[in-house]
Design an enzyme around this catalytic site. Structure first.
Site, mmCIF file in Angstrom:
data_model
loop_
_atom_site.group_PDB
_atom_site.id
_atom_site.type_symbol
_atom_site.label_atom_id
_atom_site.label_comp_id
_atom_site.label_asym_id
_atom_site.label_seq_id
_atom_site.Cartn_x
_atom_site.Cartn_y
_atom_site.Cartn_z
ATOM 1 N N ASP A 72 0.692 -1.218 -0.075
ATOM 2 C CA ASP A 72 -0.013 0.180 -0.013
ATOM 3 C C ASP A 72 0.929 1.260 -0.031
ATOM 4 O O ASP A 72 1.907 1.174 0.453
ATOM 5 C CB ASP A 72 -1.021 -0.177 1.168
ATOM 6 C CG ASP A 72 -2.177 0.926 1.218
ATOM 7 O OD1 ASP A 72 -2.186 1.485 0.175
ATOM 8 O OD2 ASP A 72 -3.036 1.056 2.046
ATOM 9 N N ASN A 80 -10.263 -2.997 -6.381
ATOM 10 C CA ASN A 80 -9.802 -2.323 -7.204
ATOM 11 C C ASN A 80 -10.290 -1.868 -8.592
ATOM 12 O O ASN A 80 -10.085 -0.900 -9.296
ATOM 13 C CB ASN A 80 -8.295 -2.466 -7.361
ATOM 14 C CG ASN A 80 -7.350 -2.483 -6.173
ATOM 15 O OD1 ASN A 80 -6.464 -3.110 -6.058
ATOM 16 N ND2 ASN A 80 -7.705 -1.700 -5.157
HETATM 17 C C1 FPP Z 1 -2.079 0.153 -3.311
HETATM 18 O O1 FPP Z 1 -1.483 1.400 -3.266
HETATM 19 C C2 FPP Z 1 -1.305 -0.224 -4.463
HETATM 20 C C3 FPP Z 1 -1.971 -1.028 -5.396
HETATM 21 C C4 FPP Z 1 -3.595 -0.836 -5.436
HETATM 22 C C5 FPP Z 1 -1.405 -1.679 -6.464
HETATM 23 C C6 FPP Z 1 -0.148 -2.603 -6.068
HETATM 24 C C7 FPP Z 1 0.529 -2.575 -7.487
HETATM 25 C C8 FPP Z 1 1.919 -2.564 -7.430
HETATM 26 C C9 FPP Z 1 2.679 -2.576 -6.161
HETATM 27 C C10 FPP Z 1 2.625 -2.402 -8.759
HETATM 28 C C11 FPP Z 1 2.173 -3.760 -9.467
HETATM 29 C C12 FPP Z 1 2.674 -4.970 -8.923
HETATM 30 C C13 FPP Z 1 3.281 -5.933 -9.394
HETATM 31 C C14 FPP Z 1 3.673 -7.111 -8.462
HETATM 32 C C15 FPP Z 1 3.313 -6.015 -10.701
HETATM 33 P P1 FPP Z 1 -2.494 2.632 -3.521
HETATM 34 O O2 FPP Z 1 -2.643 3.126 -5.033
HETATM 35 O O3 FPP Z 1 -3.761 2.539 -2.802
HETATM 36 O O4 FPP Z 1 -1.594 3.946 -2.563
HETATM 37 P P2 FPP Z 1 -2.537 4.974 -1.940
HETATM 38 O O5 FPP Z 1 -3.161 4.381 -0.699
HETATM 39 O O6 FPP Z 1 -1.311 5.714 -1.304
HETATM 40 O O7 FPP Z 1 -3.468 5.757 -2.788
#
Ligand code: FPP
Length: 237
Positions: A8, A56
């Site tokens: 996250d 998501n």
């Molecule tokens: C949460 O951060 C993260 C995600 C919804 C996606 C996770 C994806 C990756 C780390 C990249 C792809 C991974 C692989 C293994 C290919 P957020 O966007 O909710 O962050 P925030 O809470 O700060 O907005």
């Protein structure tokens, strides 16, 4: 040892740098790459990364598309690296809502790395633990259950995963939130939980080593009492 990670904080990492969210996810993918390699070097048996939750899908369409583009590219490059390092790659979660190109890439990555044995890398995509638990329950309606392990077998079938490596020992969530967000709810029944403030793109090998140290200090009892105390309380102990 099985470590599961809720990665996250990509969005906040990007916002602090005046970048768009997609740039945050790209940095997140680079961090994931480094942690996969660190985990393999440190002898972790199974690593599960939460890349895309079923919730998501409700993010803005351009972000969803960017995440899936990133995932497909990640699978292509990661498959070669996994082969080089003998890492078995497995995507867990629903496949019925993924596009056929991504599904084909997942199947190819899994087939090519099926015999790799150094570490099992699981990427959770369109994953919802509640969906998996409900779907396994629905499929089980006509089959008698004899042990909790049986349920895990059916759960693994729904998730395209492997029951042998499903139970989690350590769950890490970055970026300050202290919740499980529908991730491996059954499999984390006895997991140690570690919530860190660090944003996912900043989670590096040092932070990973610190997390492992913290885990080694935890006493896992699985609802029992410590072995030494147990022995002392037995007659003649
Ligand atoms: C949460 O951060 C993260 C995600 C919804 C996606 C996770 C994806 C990756 C780390 C990249 C792809 C991974 C692989 C293994 C290919 P957020 O966007 O909710 O962050 P925030 O809470 O700060 O907005």
């Amino acid at each position: 040892m099985h470590i599961a990670i809720i990665m996250d904080g990509n969005g906040r990492w990007a916002a602090r740098r005046n970048l768009n969210r997609q740039a945050g996810h790209r940095a997140g993918a680079r961090a994931a790459d480094a942690i996969v390699r660190a985990a393999a070097r440190r002898g972790v048996d199974t690593l599960t990364l939460y890349a895309f939750s079923s919730e998501n899908w409700f993010r803005p369409q351009p972000e969803v598309e960017a995440l899936f583009g990133l995932l497909r590219r990640y699978l292509i490059t990661e498959t070669d690296r996994c082969l080089g390092e003998s890492i078995r790659l497995n995507v867990i979660g629903r496949r019925d809502r993924l596009n056929s190109t991504l599904r084909a890439q997942i199947e190819q990555s899994e087939q090519l790395t099926a015999a790799c044995s150094r570490m099992h890398l699981r990427i959770a995509v369109d994953y919802s633990s509640r969906y998996s638990i409900m779907e396994a329950g629905r499929r089980l309606q006509t089959i008698p259950l004899s042990a909790p392990g049986d349920y895990l077998r059916h759960l693994a079938e729904v998730d395209h995963s492997d029951p042998a490596t499903a139970e989690v020992d350590l769950l890490i969530r970055t970026a300050g939130e202290k919740r499980l967000s529908d991730f491996l709810l059954w499999e984390c029944a006895y997991a140690e939980l570690l919530f860190l403030d660090c944003l996912w793109p900043d989670f590096d090998e040092t932070a990973f080593a610190q997390a492992l140290e913290e885990y080694s200090r935890r006493q896992r009892r699985f609802g029992r009492i410590p072995a030494a105390q147990d022995a002392a309380e037995r007659p003649g102990g």
